[in-house]
Scaffold this motif. Structure first.
Motif, PDB file in Angstrom:
ATOM      1  N   UNK A   1      11.505  30.886  -5.809  1.00 51.07           N
ATOM      2  CA  UNK A   1      12.107  29.948  -4.856  1.00 51.07           C
ATOM      3  C   UNK A   1      11.789  28.505  -5.225  1.00 51.07           C
ATOM      4  N   UNK A   2      10.531  28.222  -5.589  1.00 51.07           N
ATOM      5  CA  UNK A   2      10.116  26.844  -5.878  1.00 51.07           C
ATOM      6  C   UNK A   2      10.600  26.331  -7.227  1.00 51.07           C
ATOM      7  N   UNK A   3      10.617  27.203  -8.235  1.00 50.95           N
ATOM      8  CA  UNK A   3      10.869  26.734  -9.593  1.00 50.95           C
ATOM      9  C   UNK A   3      12.032  27.429 -10.289  1.00 50.95           C
ATOM     10  N   UNK A   4      12.528  28.530  -9.723  1.00 51.39           N
ATOM     11  CA  UNK A   4      13.588  29.283 -10.374  1.00 51.39           C
ATOM     12  C   UNK A   4      13.104  30.116 -11.551  1.00 51.39           C
ATOM     13  N   UNK A   5      11.782  30.294 -11.670  1.00 52.75           N
ATOM     14  CA  UNK A   5      11.214  31.026 -12.799  1.00 52.75           C
ATOM     15  C   UNK A   5      11.019  32.494 -12.467  1.00 52.75           C
ATOM     16  N   UNK A   6      11.265  33.350 -13.461  1.00 58.02           N
ATOM     17  CA  UNK A   6      10.962  34.774 -13.319  1.00 58.02           C
ATOM     18  C   UNK A   6       9.450  34.959 -13.394  1.00 58.02           C
ATOM     19  N   UNK A   7       8.979  36.171 -13.134  1.00 59.18           N
ATOM     20  CA  UNK A   7       7.532  36.415 -13.168  1.00 59.18           C
ATOM     21  C   UNK A   7       6.961  36.178 -14.563  1.00 59.18           C
ATOM     22  N   UNK A   8       7.671  36.598 -15.611  1.00 60.34           N
ATOM     23  CA  UNK A   8       7.186  36.374 -16.978  1.00 60.34           C
ATOM     24  C   UNK A   8       7.192  34.882 -17.281  1.00 60.34           C
ATOM     25  N   UNK A   9       8.256  34.190 -16.885  1.00 62.90           N
ATOM     26  CA  UNK A   9       8.361  32.757 -17.149  1.00 62.90           C
ATOM     27  C   UNK A   9       7.269  31.977 -16.427  1.00 62.90           C
ATOM     28  N   UNK A  10       7.016  32.297 -15.144  1.00 61.27           N
ATOM     29  CA  UNK A  10       5.985  31.519 -14.458  1.00 61.27           C
ATOM     30  C   UNK A  10       4.613  31.845 -15.017  1.00 61.27           C
ATOM     31  N   UNK A  11       4.420  33.050 -15.529  1.00 58.58           N
ATOM     32  CA  UNK A  11       3.159  33.372 -16.188  1.00 58.58           C
ATOM     33  C   UNK A  11       2.956  32.546 -17.443  1.00 58.58           C
ATOM     34  N   UNK A  12       4.033  32.340 -18.191  1.00 59.00           N
ATOM     35  CA  UNK A  12       3.953  31.518 -19.400  1.00 59.00           C
ATOM     36  C   UNK A  12       3.695  30.057 -19.055  1.00 59.00           C
ATOM     37  N   UNK A  13       4.419  29.540 -18.067  1.00 60.97           N
ATOM     38  CA  UNK A  13       4.227  28.145 -17.655  1.00 60.97           C
ATOM     39  C   UNK A  13       2.812  27.941 -17.129  1.00 60.97           C
ATOM     40  N   UNK A  14       2.327  28.892 -16.337  1.00 61.66           N
ATOM     41  CA  UNK A  14       0.959  28.785 -15.805  1.00 61.66           C
ATOM     42  C   UNK A  14      -0.066  28.830 -16.934  1.00 61.66           C
ATOM     43  N   UNK A  15       0.159  29.677 -17.928  1.00 62.72           N
ATOM     44  CA  UNK A  15      -0.784  29.788 -19.044  1.00 62.72           C
ATOM     45  C   UNK A  15      -0.768  28.544 -19.929  1.00 62.72           C
ATOM     46  N   UNK A  29       8.554  20.942 -17.498  1.00 62.93           N
ATOM     47  CA  UNK A  29       7.670  22.113 -17.466  1.00 62.93           C
ATOM     48  C   UNK A  29       6.378  21.809 -16.740  1.00 62.93           C
ATOM     49  N   UNK A  30       5.845  20.600 -16.950  1.00 69.52           N
ATOM     50  CA  UNK A  30       4.622  20.197 -16.228  1.00 69.52           C
ATOM     51  C   UNK A  30       4.881  20.115 -14.732  1.00 69.52           C
ATOM     52  N   UNK A  31       6.061  19.661 -14.339  1.00 75.34           N
ATOM     53  CA  UNK A  31       6.405  19.610 -12.910  1.00 75.34           C
ATOM     54  C   UNK A  31       6.462  21.028 -12.333  1.00 75.34           C
ATOM     55  N   UNK A  32       7.040  21.965 -13.088  1.00 79.29           N
ATOM     56  CA  UNK A  32       7.071  23.368 -12.644  1.00 79.29           C
ATOM     57  C   UNK A  32       5.649  23.919 -12.560  1.00 79.29           C
ATOM     58  N   UNK A  33       4.820  23.598 -13.550  1.00 83.67           N
ATOM     59  CA  UNK A  33       3.419  24.040 -13.538  1.00 83.67           C
ATOM     60  C   UNK A  33       2.703  23.508 -12.291  1.00 83.67           C
ATOM     61  N   UNK A  34       2.898  22.236 -11.983  1.00 82.32           N
ATOM     62  CA  UNK A  34       2.243  21.646 -10.819  1.00 82.32           C
ATOM     63  C   UNK A  34       2.710  22.305  -9.529  1.00 82.32           C
ATOM     64  N   UNK A  35       3.987  22.671  -9.446  1.00 83.95           N
ATOM     65  CA  UNK A  35       4.497  23.386  -8.267  1.00 83.95           C
ATOM     66  C   UNK A  35       3.855  24.767  -8.158  1.00 83.95           C
TER      67      UNK A  35
END
Length: 171
Positions: free
Chosen positions: A49-63, A119-125
């Motif tokens: 909802x916040x970033x439009x990222x899938x679970x794999x994608x948000x895991x990569x962005x978080x990492x 990507x940093x903005x998505x990470x911060x979210x």
């Protein structure tokens, strides 16, 4: 249910061979897996909802976070998946301009991945969402309960790691 003495001298519930087997759903490991799955499912929905990222994608962005660029192999290791599994997610992140790829100056055959400003903005979210979820999860615990829980989770994690190593060696 019977009690056995734990490492710290306190008693803890243990299976008694004279009692009938309890359903697996009442076992601590099952209950912890249910908790972990509920938390994961909630996180996936929030970050989608916040970033439009899938679970794999948000895991990569978080990492990737606010760290130096990482090789694809190191990133795959960080998220616990092989390079093939994450290649499609990386392609999606690249097409959305959330990551950048550069050649490793020390080894031109290796590609390094880093977050772009978007990507940093998505990470911060993601971080902000994780902090809110963590606060909501723990707000009913006193500080003493919180510290006790962390100690118990750390102890159980160490035991689970030992159990995993035993299983790996039992081949």
């Amino acid at each position: 249910m019977s009690q056995t003495e734990s490492r710290g001298g306190a008693t803890s519930p243990a299976a008694d061979e004279s009692e009938p087997s309890a359903p697996i759903t009442v076992m601590l490991s099952s209950r912890l897996m249910v908790l972990a799955n509920l938390l994961k499912r909630g996180a996936i929905l929030r970050y989608k909802r916040l970033t439009g990222l899938s679970s794999v994608e948000f895991g990569l962005v978080a990492s990737l976070g606010r760290r130096p660029p990482m090789s694809v192999a190191r990133l795959a290791e960080a998220v616990g998946q092989d390079k093939g599994q994450i290649s499609r997610a990386l392609a999606n992140l690249l097409s959305r301009k959330l990551i950048a790829k550069t050649a490793n100056p020390k080894d031109s055959r290796e590609v390094l991945i880093s977050l772009t400003p978007a990507g940093l903005a998505a990470h911060d979210a993601i971080v902000e969402g994780a902090q809110e979820r963590n606060r909501r999860l723990l707000e009913q615990l006193t500080e003493a309960e919180f510290h006790t829980l962390l100690g118990q989770v750390d102890q159980l994690t160490a035991i689970a790691a030992e159990m995993l190593e035993s299983e790996k060696n039992a081949r």
